[in-house]
Write a protein that holds these residues in place. Sequence first.
Motif, PDB file in Angstrom:
ATOM      1  N   MET A   1       0.844  -1.198   0.000  1.00 18.17           N
ATOM      2  CA  MET A   1       0.000   0.000   0.000  1.00 18.17           C
ATOM      3  C   MET A   1       0.878   1.246   0.000  1.00 18.17           C
ATOM      4  SD  MET A   1      -2.895  -0.891   2.817  1.00 18.17           S
ATOM      5  CE  MET A   1      -3.901  -2.350   2.674  1.00 18.17           C
ATOM      6  N   TYR A  30      -4.956   7.275   9.004  1.00 16.71           N
ATOM      7  CA  TYR A  30      -5.816   6.325   8.297  1.00 16.71           C
ATOM      8  C   TYR A  30      -7.266   6.553   8.706  1.00 16.71           C
ATOM      9  CZ  TYR A  30      -1.457   3.706   7.547  1.00 16.71           C
ATOM     10  OH  TYR A  30      -0.181   3.332   7.199  1.00 16.71           O
ATOM     11  N   GLU A  71      -1.295  -1.952   7.941  1.00 14.90           N
ATOM     12  CA  GLU A  71      -1.772  -2.141   6.580  1.00 14.90           C
ATOM     13  C   GLU A  71      -1.930  -3.614   6.239  1.00 14.90           C
ATOM     14  OE1 GLU A  71       0.771   0.148   4.052  1.00 14.90           O
ATOM     15  OE2 GLU A  71       0.055   2.067   4.854  1.00 14.90           O
ATOM     16  N   TRP A  75      -5.438  -5.058   5.144  1.00 15.88           N
ATOM     17  CA  TRP A  75      -5.521  -5.767   3.867  1.00 15.88           C
ATOM     18  C   TRP A  75      -6.303  -7.067   4.026  1.00 15.88           C
ATOM     19  CZ3 TRP A  75      -4.013 -10.626   2.254  1.00 15.88           C
ATOM     20  CH2 TRP A  75      -4.067 -10.868   0.874  1.00 15.88           C
TER      21      TRP A  75
END
Length: 217
Positions: A1, A30, A71, A75
């Motif tokens: 990412m 985020y 991440e 994911w």
Amino acid sequence: MSADPETNFSLKSLGSLTRTVKVIVEGQKYKVDSYILCCDSPVLRETFHRPFEGPGEPDYSLDNVTKSELEHLLWVYYNLLLDHYSAPLDTWRDFLKLADMWKMTRAKDFALEKLMRPGRLNSKELIALCKRDDLKGYRWHAREAYIEICTRAEPLTPAEFQAFGMDAVLLIMQIRECIVANRHSADLEKPREEDIVDNVIGRPLESGLTAIDDPDL
């Protein structure tokens, strides 16, 4: 990412079950659906539901977490229909670390399922993972690793001592002593060395990770 100034993750299909929260990891912000982080984590539920005084929505700083780790976890949660088995081992190591830290029980089981599939980890990694107090019931999934380590002629190396930890080292020494005694026994009907390992580390669980040995899953 890629790391943008503000990275968005969304799960619109949940409707009113979720709200967007802003979390900061290593300076990266985020936007994440709260349901994703809270559904299996009492730690994060408490964090995101603390009273907040001030205008707008708060930003939550997550400590002891790297961007890569977060991440990888996101994911997995946002790509449930993808082939997770092709994910690198680091994805599942990071996923397990955060699941442990945030007390995410189902996420922890999910990560262990992927890590402990046959052939994913080498013998040393399997034994090092199963040395944890909360995973002693899963030692059977490292059975072949224990057999390999405990039946070889070479002693443990200093690096292995450090990787395994004292509890696992003592277990290995116990198994090896049993195997040596068995090899020198005059009994006509000696147990197989594999059975000696099984008797020491324990038999497989009735449920849980036993299913991962099925190659069709």
